[in-house]
Write an enzyme that holds these catalytic residues in place. Sequence first.
Site, PDB file in Angstrom:
ATOM      1  N   ARG A 175      -1.455  -9.940  12.545  1.00  0.00           N
ATOM      2  CA  ARG A 175      -2.031  -8.896  11.992  1.00  0.00           C
ATOM      3  C   ARG A 175      -2.974  -8.817  10.816  1.00  0.00           C
ATOM      4  O   ARG A 175      -3.501  -8.082  10.549  1.00  0.00           O
ATOM      5  CB  ARG A 175      -0.534  -8.355  11.425  1.00  0.00           C
ATOM      6  CG  ARG A 175       0.259  -7.381  12.407  1.00  0.00           C
ATOM      7  CD  ARG A 175       1.135  -6.543  11.922  1.00  0.00           C
ATOM      8  NE  ARG A 175       2.121  -7.044  10.946  1.00  0.00           N
ATOM      9  CZ  ARG A 175       3.429  -7.272  10.949  1.00  0.00           C
ATOM     10  NH1 ARG A 175       4.121  -6.486  11.798  1.00  0.00           N
ATOM     11  NH2 ARG A 175       4.068  -7.824  10.109  1.00  0.00           N
TER      12      ARG A 175
ATOM     13  N   LYS B  31       0.862  -1.121   0.168  1.00  0.00           N
ATOM     14  CA  LYS B  31      -0.117   0.007  -0.137  1.00  0.00           C
ATOM     15  C   LYS B  31       1.082   1.284   0.098  1.00  0.00           C
ATOM     16  O   LYS B  31       0.598   2.095  -0.921  1.00  0.00           O
ATOM     17  CB  LYS B  31      -0.733  -0.145   1.287  1.00  0.00           C
ATOM     18  CG  LYS B  31      -2.101   0.499   1.212  1.00  0.00           C
ATOM     19  CD  LYS B  31      -3.277   0.236   2.459  1.00  0.00           C
ATOM     20  CE  LYS B  31      -2.391  -0.155   3.437  1.00  0.00           C
ATOM     21  NZ  LYS B  31      -2.594   0.812   4.693  1.00  0.00           N
TER      22      LYS B  31
ATOM     23  N   ARG C  20      11.489 -11.280   2.845  1.00  0.00           N
ATOM     24  CA  ARG C  20      12.313  -9.973   2.774  1.00  0.00           C
ATOM     25  C   ARG C  20      13.763 -10.157   3.161  1.00  0.00           C
ATOM     26  O   ARG C  20      13.900 -10.641   4.112  1.00  0.00           O
ATOM     27  CB  ARG C  20      11.748  -9.008   3.490  1.00  0.00           C
ATOM     28  CG  ARG C  20      10.739  -8.070   2.761  1.00  0.00           C
ATOM     29  CD  ARG C  20      10.135  -7.178   3.787  1.00  0.00           C
ATOM     30  NE  ARG C  20       8.864  -6.588   3.422  1.00  0.00           N
ATOM     31  CZ  ARG C  20       7.856  -6.295   4.441  1.00  0.00           C
ATOM     32  NH1 ARG C  20       8.245  -5.972   5.662  1.00  0.00           N
ATOM     33  NH2 ARG C  20       6.765  -5.858   3.814  1.00  0.00           N
TER      34      ARG C  20
ATOM     35  N   ARG D 174      14.466  -9.987   8.007  1.00  0.00           N
ATOM     36  CA  ARG D 174      13.822  -9.135   9.345  1.00  0.00           C
ATOM     37  C   ARG D 174      13.450 -10.120  10.528  1.00  0.00           C
ATOM     38  O   ARG D 174      12.586 -11.188  10.303  1.00  0.00           O
ATOM     39  CB  ARG D 174      12.758  -8.251   9.067  1.00  0.00           C
ATOM     40  CG  ARG D 174      13.665  -6.897   8.250  1.00  0.00           C
ATOM     41  CD  ARG D 174      12.094  -6.268   7.895  1.00  0.00           C
ATOM     42  NE  ARG D 174      10.898  -6.200   8.824  1.00  0.00           N
ATOM     43  CZ  ARG D 174       9.888  -5.297   8.624  1.00  0.00           C
ATOM     44  NH1 ARG D 174       9.970  -4.697   7.523  1.00  0.00           N
ATOM     45  NH2 ARG D 174       8.947  -5.339   9.603  1.00  0.00           N
TER      46      ARG D 174
ATOM     47  N   ARG E 290     -10.627   3.714  10.066  1.00  0.00           N
ATOM     48  CA  ARG E 290     -10.525   2.448  10.636  1.00  0.00           C
ATOM     49  C   ARG E 290     -11.573   1.650  11.080  1.00  0.00           C
ATOM     50  O   ARG E 290     -11.488   0.469  11.672  1.00  0.00           O
ATOM     51  CB  ARG E 290      -9.443   2.605  11.858  1.00  0.00           C
ATOM     52  CG  ARG E 290      -8.110   2.780  11.580  1.00  0.00           C
ATOM     53  CD  ARG E 290      -7.142   2.384  12.668  1.00  0.00           C
ATOM     54  NE  ARG E 290      -5.884   2.925  12.470  1.00  0.00           N
ATOM     55  CZ  ARG E 290      -4.964   2.674  11.843  1.00  0.00           C
ATOM     56  NH1 ARG E 290      -5.111   1.117  11.167  1.00  0.00           N
ATOM     57  NH2 ARG E 290      -3.723   2.808  11.751  1.00  0.00           N
TER      58      ARG E 290
END
Length: 216
Positions: free
Chosen positions: A170, A13, A127, A159, A88
């Site tokens: 999440r 995004k 990643r 990471r 939200r």
Amino acid sequence: MNIILFGPPGAGKGTQADNMVKNLNLHKISTGDLLREEIKNNTDLGNKIKSKIDQGLLVSDDIINDLIDKILFNKKYYNRLIFDGYPRNLNQAKSFDLLLTQYNQKLSCVINLDVDKISIIKRILGRLVCSKCGLTFNKYFNPPQKEKYNCNLKYLKARTDDNKKTIEDRFSTYTKKTLPLLDYYADQKILHKIDGTRQINQIFDEIRSILASLET
Ligand SMILES: [Zn+2]
């Protein structure tokens, strides 16, 4: 035109919002940035926000509405906004509609970057960052190739905060919170779903063509 961008964490995004800012002369509004800005500038609102955060409380919808009110009031941004991370919840979405009417603006479209959970997990867990030069790669989507990459492979690190469980949590939280909003905007006939698993430039082309179709 004012646009809302939705997409789960890791959907890209931020990249698309930056593309839109750069190429379409829009301003990006993130409530997180607005909150930090108020605190930094030591405004009355900023002090209110800081005391909430210090007490470990969520920033109320009223405070968020005040921040959005200030943005919509600002002529500099008139009808040129991308909202990232706002609204939200339904309460905020309804207040947003009232504020838009009050400032004689409108929400032109809501873009939802649709990415399934498995792709998000691969994307985030894959990643790799070079600890020496900062270049980033992805094990699955953008593997480090010799011609792009000069450092020793031992510098490439994943990471550490990105473990699978955290990403799944999440993703679920996001989906649960956002579904009612997607329904709300689908009812208004301004929701556009985009397949967010494709290449960054393909996604941006589709965003462009959606926006172009609105202008005519
Ligand atoms: Zn490197």
